[in-house]
Design a protein around this motif. Structure first.
Motif, PDB file in Angstrom:
ATOM      1  N   VAL A  55      92.481 -27.562 117.191  1.00 24.89           N
ATOM      2  CA  VAL A  55      93.128 -28.801 116.763  1.00 24.89           C
ATOM      3  C   VAL A  55      94.479 -28.505 116.115  1.00 24.89           C
ATOM      4  N   ALA A  56      94.552 -27.483 115.286  1.00 23.39           N
ATOM      5  CA  ALA A  56      95.813 -27.150 114.624  1.00 23.39           C
ATOM      6  C   ALA A  56      96.896 -26.768 115.626  1.00 23.39           C
ATOM      7  N   LEU A  57      96.487 -26.148 116.752  1.00 24.70           N
ATOM      8  CA  LEU A  57      97.449 -25.697 117.752  1.00 24.70           C
ATOM      9  C   LEU A  57      97.648 -26.712 118.870  1.00 24.70           C
ATOM     10  N   ASN A  58      96.988 -27.853 118.758  1.00 30.14           N
ATOM     11  CA  ASN A  58      97.264 -28.918 119.725  1.00 30.14           C
ATOM     12  C   ASN A  58      98.597 -29.554 119.349  1.00 30.14           C
ATOM     13  N   PHE A  59      99.453 -29.702 120.314  1.00 26.16           N
ATOM     14  CA  PHE A  59     100.813 -30.166 120.022  1.00 26.16           C
ATOM     15  C   PHE A  59     100.821 -31.529 119.344  1.00 26.16           C
ATOM     16  N   THR A  60      99.884 -32.390 119.713  1.00 31.12           N
ATOM     17  CA  THR A  60      99.867 -33.733 119.147  1.00 31.12           C
ATOM     18  C   THR A  60      99.735 -33.690 117.632  1.00 31.12           C
ATOM     19  N   VAL A  61      98.861 -32.824 117.142  1.00 33.57           N
ATOM     20  CA  VAL A  61      98.641 -32.718 115.701  1.00 33.57           C
ATOM     21  C   VAL A  61      99.872 -32.140 115.017  1.00 33.57           C
ATOM     22  N   PHE A  62     100.455 -31.129 115.627  1.00 31.28           N
ATOM     23  CA  PHE A  62     101.640 -30.493 115.048  1.00 31.28           C
ATOM     24  C   PHE A  62     102.799 -31.491 114.957  1.00 31.28           C
ATOM     25  N   VAL A  63     103.047 -32.223 116.034  1.00 26.55           N
ATOM     26  CA  VAL A  63     104.173 -33.156 116.042  1.00 26.55           C
ATOM     27  C   VAL A  63     103.948 -34.294 115.045  1.00 26.55           C
ATOM     28  N   GLN A  64     102.737 -34.852 115.016  1.00 25.91           N
ATOM     29  CA  GLN A  64     102.473 -35.943 114.082  1.00 25.91           C
ATOM     30  C   GLN A  64     102.463 -35.474 112.627  1.00 25.91           C
ATOM     31  N   ALA A  65     102.244 -34.182 112.414  1.00 27.04           N
ATOM     32  CA  ALA A  65     102.298 -33.640 111.059  1.00 27.04           C
ATOM     33  C   ALA A  65     103.713 -33.638 110.498  1.00 27.04           C
ATOM     34  N   LEU A  90      91.254 -19.490 122.695  1.00 26.53           N
ATOM     35  CA  LEU A  90      92.160 -19.580 121.547  1.00 26.53           C
ATOM     36  C   LEU A  90      93.469 -18.846 121.840  1.00 26.53           C
ATOM     37  N   ALA A  91      93.375 -17.718 122.511  1.00 31.20           N
ATOM     38  CA  ALA A  91      94.585 -16.970 122.858  1.00 31.20           C
ATOM     39  C   ALA A  91      95.467 -17.786 123.803  1.00 31.20           C
ATOM     40  N   LEU A  92      94.842 -18.417 124.803  1.00 30.79           N
ATOM     41  CA  LEU A  92      95.601 -19.256 125.735  1.00 30.79           C
ATOM     42  C   LEU A  92      96.248 -20.419 124.998  1.00 30.79           C
ATOM     43  N   THR A  93      95.513 -21.042 124.091  1.00 22.62           N
ATOM     44  CA  THR A  93      96.046 -22.161 123.317  1.00 22.62           C
ATOM     45  C   THR A  93      97.245 -21.720 122.485  1.00 22.62           C
ATOM     46  N   ALA A  94      97.138 -20.542 121.880  1.00 21.84           N
ATOM     47  CA  ALA A  94      98.238 -20.021 121.059  1.00 21.84           C
ATOM     48  C   ALA A  94      99.457 -19.692 121.909  1.00 21.84           C
ATOM     49  N   VAL A  95      99.247 -19.116 123.098  1.00 21.30           N
ATOM     50  CA  VAL A  95     100.364 -18.796 123.990  1.00 21.30           C
ATOM     51  C   VAL A  95     101.110 -20.068 124.382  1.00 21.30           C
ATOM     52  N   MET A  96     100.353 -21.110 124.712  1.00 21.67           N
ATOM     53  CA  MET A  96     100.973 -22.390 125.051  1.00 21.67           C
ATOM     54  C   MET A  96     101.771 -22.935 123.868  1.00 21.67           C
ATOM     55  N   PHE A  97     101.217 -22.819 122.678  1.00 21.17           N
ATOM     56  CA  PHE A  97     101.908 -23.327 121.492  1.00 21.17           C
ATOM     57  C   PHE A  97     103.222 -22.581 121.277  1.00 21.17           C
ATOM     58  N   ILE A  98     103.184 -21.271 121.409  1.00 13.23           N
ATOM     59  CA  ILE A  98     104.391 -20.466 121.211  1.00 13.23           C
ATOM     60  C   ILE A  98     105.445 -20.820 122.265  1.00 13.23           C
TER      61      ILE A  98
END
Length: 411
Positions: free
Chosen positions: A116-126, A376-384
């Motif tokens: 959830v923390a690395l989902n872009f939606t949460v990051f942008v709305q934060a 989790l690694a894939l999610t982090a790579v996408m976030f970066i």
């Protein structure tokens, strides 16, 4: 240290702290109003100064929280957005709590919280002064409180249940789209009590539902207190009910077409995101794209199907409940009378996807051992990879967006 982090409270606090640091990094960039901040920041100023009614299509609480940030940190980018970061961190920790209460495993709760923390939606709305982040934080916390009450005994059942009801009132006092979740919570309570009468010991179903509804309603109405103090057109108890009708008419009015409008059934596919910002600012070209992390958005759909399968084939009611939560969260938009839809309405649903992913890995934890780490690694790579157009980082030039827009509908 490993033993310390294997306990739920330290693990939740650790993930929450890291999320808060991530959300706060370069929070004041750009130093101009972004997207719907042009509506909510001026409304927050009016509330801060108790001038008079403005932006009456939504309740007051979200704008009150923005005003609180401005009172604490000044009328600038930090003040506009600071409280939003806390709301997003509360979402992350609330997801941890929900998963811990459902499945009792720190690993499962940690996977969901990090996703959830690395989902872009949460990051942008934060990092923006909008209402949806506050509403989501209250809904997530309310569900966690009701689950917490499920495991309690004696007086704790009652006060935890009342806490959940009050949090729902705060959520609805931020944005009306939280209201269906109150009904969903009540329905789930009845089904759970029917299957396992020992849950929520000592609390009769009719009393529980009455407390849930009445407490939420009282807290919701209490969020309008600042409007009673306006210098111009102050709210009165006689006007309180008609004001709700005025808000309803504002919410259901037919609006002209918008560049970024989209149909609710397209949101799960990440089809039409929204450029919250894309222009020169602070000496460079910058952009903020409200987009879901593709790994979470598309992988989450598979997780919902897997959770439904775990329920129907293996009798995993908890996984099934998580899947139904997502289904209900998207289906409600088929009946909500809104003339226009936007991708950010999917914000809460995108949070439930993180819970579904964690639930899926929990159910098949033997067969899919270590797959959660790979995900989790894939999610982090996408976030970066997408970070520059999520965080308003400096870009090379006006055409830089092409590096991240995979589809024509993302432009």
């Amino acid at each position: 240290m490993r033993a310390f982090l294997s306990r739920p409270l330290p693990a939740a606090c650790g993930i929450g702290l890291l999320a808060q640091l991530l959300f706060c990094w370069r929070l004041t960039t750009p130093h101009v109003l972004v997207f719907d901040e042009v509506h909510y920041v001026p409304a927050a100023r009016m509330l801060r100064d108790l001038v008079g009614p403005v932006n009456i299509e939504h309740p007051l609480l979200g704008k009150t929280l923005i005003a609180l940030g401005m009172m604490l940190f000044g009328d600038g980018p930090l003040g506009w957005r600071a409280v939003s970061t806390l709301a997003a961190s509360a979402v992350v920790m609330g997801v941890f709590a929900i998963l811990w209460l459902l499945f009792g495993r720190v690993r499962t709760a940690s996977v969901g919280a990090v996703v959830v923390a690395l989902n872009f939606t949460v990051f942008v709305q934060a990092r923006i002064a909008m209402l949806d982040g506050f509403m989501a934080a209250f809904v997530v916390a309310a569900l966690a409180a009701l689950l917490w009450a499920m495991q309690a005994k004696g007086a704790a059942v009652w006060w935890r249940w009342l806490l959940g009801a009050a949090l729902f009132g705060l959520a609805i006092g931020t944005k009306w789209t939280a209201l269906p979740y109150l009904g969903f919570a009540g329905l789930c309570y009845l089904v759970a009590r029917w299957r396992r009468p020992a849950l929520w010991q000592g609390m009769p179903p009719l009393v529980a539902l009455a407390l849930l509804g009445i407490t939420a309603a009282v807290v919701y109405l209490a969020t309008f207190w600042p409007a009673f103090l306006y210098a111009r057109e102050p709210l009165t108890f006689a006007r309180l009910l008609t004001f709700q009708i005025d808000m309803y008419h504002q919410q259901t009015q037919v609006l002209p077409p918008h560049t970024y409008q989209s149909a609710w059934w397209t949101w799960p596919f990440d089809w039409r995101p929204i450029w919250y910002f894309y222009e020169p600012a602070d000496g460079a070209q910058r952009g903020v794209l409200m987009l879901g992390n593709p790994a979470v958005m598309w992988g989450g759909l598979l997780a919902v199907l897997a959770c439904l399968a775990a329920w129907m084939r293996d009798g995993n009611v908890r996984a099934g409940g998580v899947a139904l939560l997502w289904v209900a969260s998207i289906a409600m938009w088929a009946i909500i009378p809104k003339s226009l839809g936007f991708f950010y309405y999917y914000y809460l649903s995108s949070i439930w996807l993180g819970i579904a992913i964690a639930a899926m890995f929990d159910h098949w934890r033997v067969r899919l051992r270590y797959w959660d780490e790979g995900f989790l690694a894939l999610t982090a790579v996408m976030f970066i990879h997408f970070y520059p157009i999520l965080s308003a980082a400096a870009l090379r030039g006006p055409s830089s967006f092409r590096h991240w827009t995979w589809f024509g509908s993302w432009v």
